[in-house]
Design an enzyme around this catalytic site. Structure first.
Site, PDB file in Angstrom:
ATOM      1  N   ARG A  14       0.751  -1.407   0.031  1.00 62.43           N
ATOM      2  CA  ARG A  14       0.133   0.025   0.103  1.00 62.43           C
ATOM      3  C   ARG A  14       0.998   1.085   0.167  1.00 62.43           C
ATOM      4  NH1 ARG A  14      -4.154  -2.696  -1.473  1.00 62.43           N
ATOM      5  NH2 ARG A  14      -4.069  -4.516  -0.509  1.00 62.43           N
ATOM      6  N   THR A  28       9.876  -3.929   2.736  1.00 58.65           N
ATOM      7  CA  THR A  28       8.856  -4.775   3.025  1.00 58.65           C
ATOM      8  C   THR A  28       9.052  -6.301   3.050  1.00 58.65           C
ATOM      9  OG1 THR A  28       6.420  -5.069   2.991  1.00 58.65           O
ATOM     10  CG2 THR A  28       7.576  -4.509   0.967  1.00 58.65           C
ATOM     11  N   LYS A  78      12.652  -7.349   5.803  1.00 61.89           N
ATOM     12  CA  LYS A  78      12.714  -6.701   6.666  1.00 61.89           C
ATOM     13  C   LYS A  78      14.121  -7.034   7.579  1.00 61.89           C
ATOM     14  CE  LYS A  78       8.042  -4.711   7.445  1.00 61.89           C
ATOM     15  NZ  LYS A  78       7.179  -4.256   8.413  1.00 61.89           N
ATOM     16  N   ASN A 131      12.707  -1.208   8.239  1.00 64.36           N
ATOM     17  CA  ASN A 131      11.612  -0.818   7.217  1.00 64.36           C
ATOM     18  C   ASN A 131      11.869   0.135   6.372  1.00 64.36           C
ATOM     19  OD1 ASN A 131      10.531   1.012   8.988  1.00 64.36           O
ATOM     20  ND2 ASN A 131       8.663   0.424   8.904  1.00 64.36           N
ATOM     21  N   ASP A 184       8.083   1.010  12.948  1.00 61.80           N
ATOM     22  CA  ASP A 184       6.883   0.051  13.099  1.00 61.80           C
ATOM     23  C   ASP A 184       6.539   0.536  14.479  1.00 61.80           C
ATOM     24  OD1 ASP A 184       6.403  -1.041  10.677  1.00 61.80           O
ATOM     25  OD2 ASP A 184       7.640  -2.858  11.393  1.00 61.80           O
ATOM     26  N   ALA A 227       4.252 -13.465  18.800  1.00 60.18           N
ATOM     27  CA  ALA A 227       5.462 -13.086  18.934  1.00 60.18           C
ATOM     28  C   ALA A 227       6.373 -13.203  17.568  1.00 60.18           C
ATOM     29  CB  ALA A 227       6.033 -14.608  19.922  1.00 60.18           C
ATOM     30  N   GLY A 265       7.398 -10.918  14.025  1.00 60.86           N
ATOM     31  CA  GLY A 265       8.027  -9.478  13.905  1.00 60.86           C
ATOM     32  C   GLY A 265       7.108  -8.311  14.303  1.00 60.86           C
ATOM     33  N   TYR A 271      -5.654  -4.631   9.859  1.00 63.17           N
ATOM     34  CA  TYR A 271      -6.518  -3.741   9.445  1.00 63.17           C
ATOM     35  C   TYR A 271      -7.423  -3.925   8.055  1.00 63.17           C
ATOM     36  CZ  TYR A 271      -2.253  -2.971   6.218  1.00 63.17           C
ATOM     37  OH  TYR A 271      -1.535  -3.116   5.571  1.00 63.17           O
TER      38      TYR A 271
HETATM   39  P1  ATR Z   1       4.840 -11.002  11.728  1.00 64.55           P
HETATM   40  O1  ATR Z   1       6.118 -10.812  11.434  1.00 64.55           O
HETATM   41  O2  ATR Z   1       3.831 -10.485  10.623  1.00 64.55           O
HETATM   42  O3  ATR Z   1       4.408 -10.558  13.105  1.00 64.55           O
HETATM   43  P2  ATR Z   1       4.971 -14.074  12.032  1.00 64.55           P
HETATM   44  O4  ATR Z   1       6.314 -13.796  12.069  1.00 64.55           O
HETATM   45  O5  ATR Z   1       4.377 -14.892  10.811  1.00 64.55           O
HETATM   46  O6  ATR Z   1       4.277 -12.520  11.192  1.00 64.55           O
HETATM   47  O7  ATR Z   1       3.864 -14.084  13.115  1.00 64.55           O
HETATM   48  C1  ATR Z   1       2.659 -14.178  13.171  1.00 64.55           C
HETATM   49  C2  ATR Z   1       2.063 -14.516  14.598  1.00 64.55           C
HETATM   50  O8  ATR Z   1       0.689 -14.894  14.520  1.00 64.55           O
HETATM   51  C3  ATR Z   1       2.685 -15.437  15.437  1.00 64.55           C
HETATM   52  O9  ATR Z   1       2.733 -15.012  16.723  1.00 64.55           O
HETATM   53  C4  ATR Z   1       1.916 -16.719  15.277  1.00 64.55           C
HETATM   54  O10 ATR Z   1       1.818 -17.649  16.188  1.00 64.55           O
HETATM   55  P3  ATR Z   1       3.122 -18.861  16.223  1.00 64.55           P
HETATM   56  O11 ATR Z   1       4.211 -18.223  16.713  1.00 64.55           O
HETATM   57  O12 ATR Z   1       2.814 -19.969  17.287  1.00 64.55           O
HETATM   58  O13 ATR Z   1       3.279 -19.159  14.869  1.00 64.55           O
HETATM   59  C5  ATR Z   1       0.581 -15.976  15.377  1.00 64.55           C
HETATM   60  N1  ATR Z   1      -0.469 -16.888  14.670  1.00 64.55           N
HETATM   61  C6  ATR Z   1      -0.567 -17.151  13.244  1.00 64.55           C
HETATM   62  N2  ATR Z   1      -1.738 -18.051  13.107  1.00 64.55           N
HETATM   63  C7  ATR Z   1      -2.040 -18.324  14.212  1.00 64.55           C
HETATM   64  C8  ATR Z   1      -3.096 -19.204  14.673  1.00 64.55           C
HETATM   65  N3  ATR Z   1      -3.964 -20.018  13.974  1.00 64.55           N
HETATM   66  N4  ATR Z   1      -3.240 -19.292  16.037  1.00 64.55           N
HETATM   67  C9  ATR Z   1      -2.708 -18.645  17.048  1.00 64.55           C
HETATM   68  N5  ATR Z   1      -1.530 -17.824  16.555  1.00 64.55           N
HETATM   69  C10 ATR Z   1      -1.455 -17.664  15.322  1.00 64.55           C
END
Ligand code: ATR
Length: 283
Positions: free
Chosen positions: A21, A67, A71, A92, A108, A135, A137, A225
């Site tokens: 975006r 992006t 990152k 970023n 961020d 937990a 990024g 969002y």
């Molecule tokens: P980003 O960098 O955008 O934060 P990410 O590193 O893929 O993306 O993190 C996604 C988050 O959503 C993680 O905390 C993930 O939990 P896990 O560490 O257990 O993978 C959480 N998440 C994604 N799908 C999930 C689900 N179905 N139930 C619970 N937590 C989920």
């Protein structure tokens, strides 16, 4: 607005980058402030990341955003970075400094906090316990920002407990990892709840989280969002909690880069929100 041969250049580096975006967002501001500049999508194959970033000054770019999926790797492609970037684990935004060096930083955390502060006058992370779901990024940037703002207790809840424990240990201070199964109980006494997972996003599973234990004074923020009003925000709103949507974080995180490249601190306005929302609806 048309541009001249002297236009300032910036863009967003990603692979793929068509989903971003940022061109619409920065394009809106360039137009609004009648700036002779362009902000373009720059798709870069992963194996070329470092060379492409290092070539930015040669091509006349004032800098760029970075992006997914770059990152983290971009941290190693710049000449210098803000010390906190190491703790966040990613950048970023990249700015070409007058000394010719590429400087990286993450906006961020700034976007997250500025969004909360602009929606809730007097917001203060030190006001009480915060619960952060996730937990990855995004959660890392959120928790780092809360700690910098003086948070005294952060309950980090994640599906994979090892990731929460590891992040809590790494960030230190008042961050505590909590099991996903205990997420409803973790809300007791909290003053802030942030969803930093992808749950509740269009096309993703729902976030199942009973809010009964959440104090009514607590603020609820979703970094998702799409949709703008997630089921979490709708549930929180209907029981009287103040809610802050995730679009503001996306918009505010863009401010520092735009100011550095184009020399104007741009405002986040309703017009900008509407313009970016329209691009989300089209996709
Ligand atoms: P980003 O960098 O955008 O934060 P990410 O590193 O893929 O993306 O993190 C996604 C988050 O959503 C993680 O905390 C993930 O939990 P896990 O560490 O257990 O993978 C959480 N998440 C994604 N799908 C999930 C689900 N179905 N139930 C619970 N937590 C989920």
């Amino acid at each position: 607005m048309s541009i001249t041969g002297a236009a300032k250049l910036a863009g967003v580096v990603g692979w793929p980058v068509a989903h971003s975006r940022s061109p619409a967002l920065h394009g809106y501001w360039l137009n609004e402030y009648k700036i002779d500049g362009a902000y373009v999508p720059v798709p870069i194959r992963p194996e070329n990341l470092r060379r492409a970033i290092q070539a930015m000054p040669l091509l006349g770019f004032a800098g760029c955003n970075v992006t997914v999926p770059f990152k983290e790797d971009a941290l190693r492609a710049v000449d210098d970075y803000e010390p906190i970037s190491k703790r966040i684990g990613s950048i970023n935004t990249i700015v070409l400094r007058p000394n010719g060096r590429l400087f990286g930083f993450s906006t961020d955390g700034y976007g997250f906090l500025t969004n909360l502060r602009s929606s809730l006058v007097g917001f203060n992370a030190a006001a009480g316990p915060a619960v952060v779901l996730g937990a990855g990024g995004a959660a890392r940037a959120v928790v780092t920002a809360l700690l910098d703002d003086g948070a005294t207790e952060v309950r980090l809840v994640n599906r994979t407990p090892e990731r929460a424990t590891k992040l809590a240990k790494e960030l230190g201070g008042p961050v505590r990892g909590i099991a996903w199964e205990s997420r409803a109980e973790a809300l007791s006494g909290a003053m802030l709840l942030v969803n930093a997972t992808s749950l509740g996003m269009e096309g993703q599973p729902a976030l199942e989280l009973p809010l009964d234990n959440l104090p009514h004074e607590a603020v609820v923020n979703d970094i998702v969002y799409v949709p703008l009003e997630t089921p979490l925000l709708a549930a929180a709103r209907s029981r009287g909690n103040r809610v802050v949507d995730g679009l503001g974080m996306l918009l505010y995180q863009a401010q520092p880069g735009f100011e550095a490249w184009f020399g104007v601190k741009p405002e986040v306005t309703q017009g900008l929100r509407d313009a970016v929302l329209a691009t989300l609806k089209r996709s």
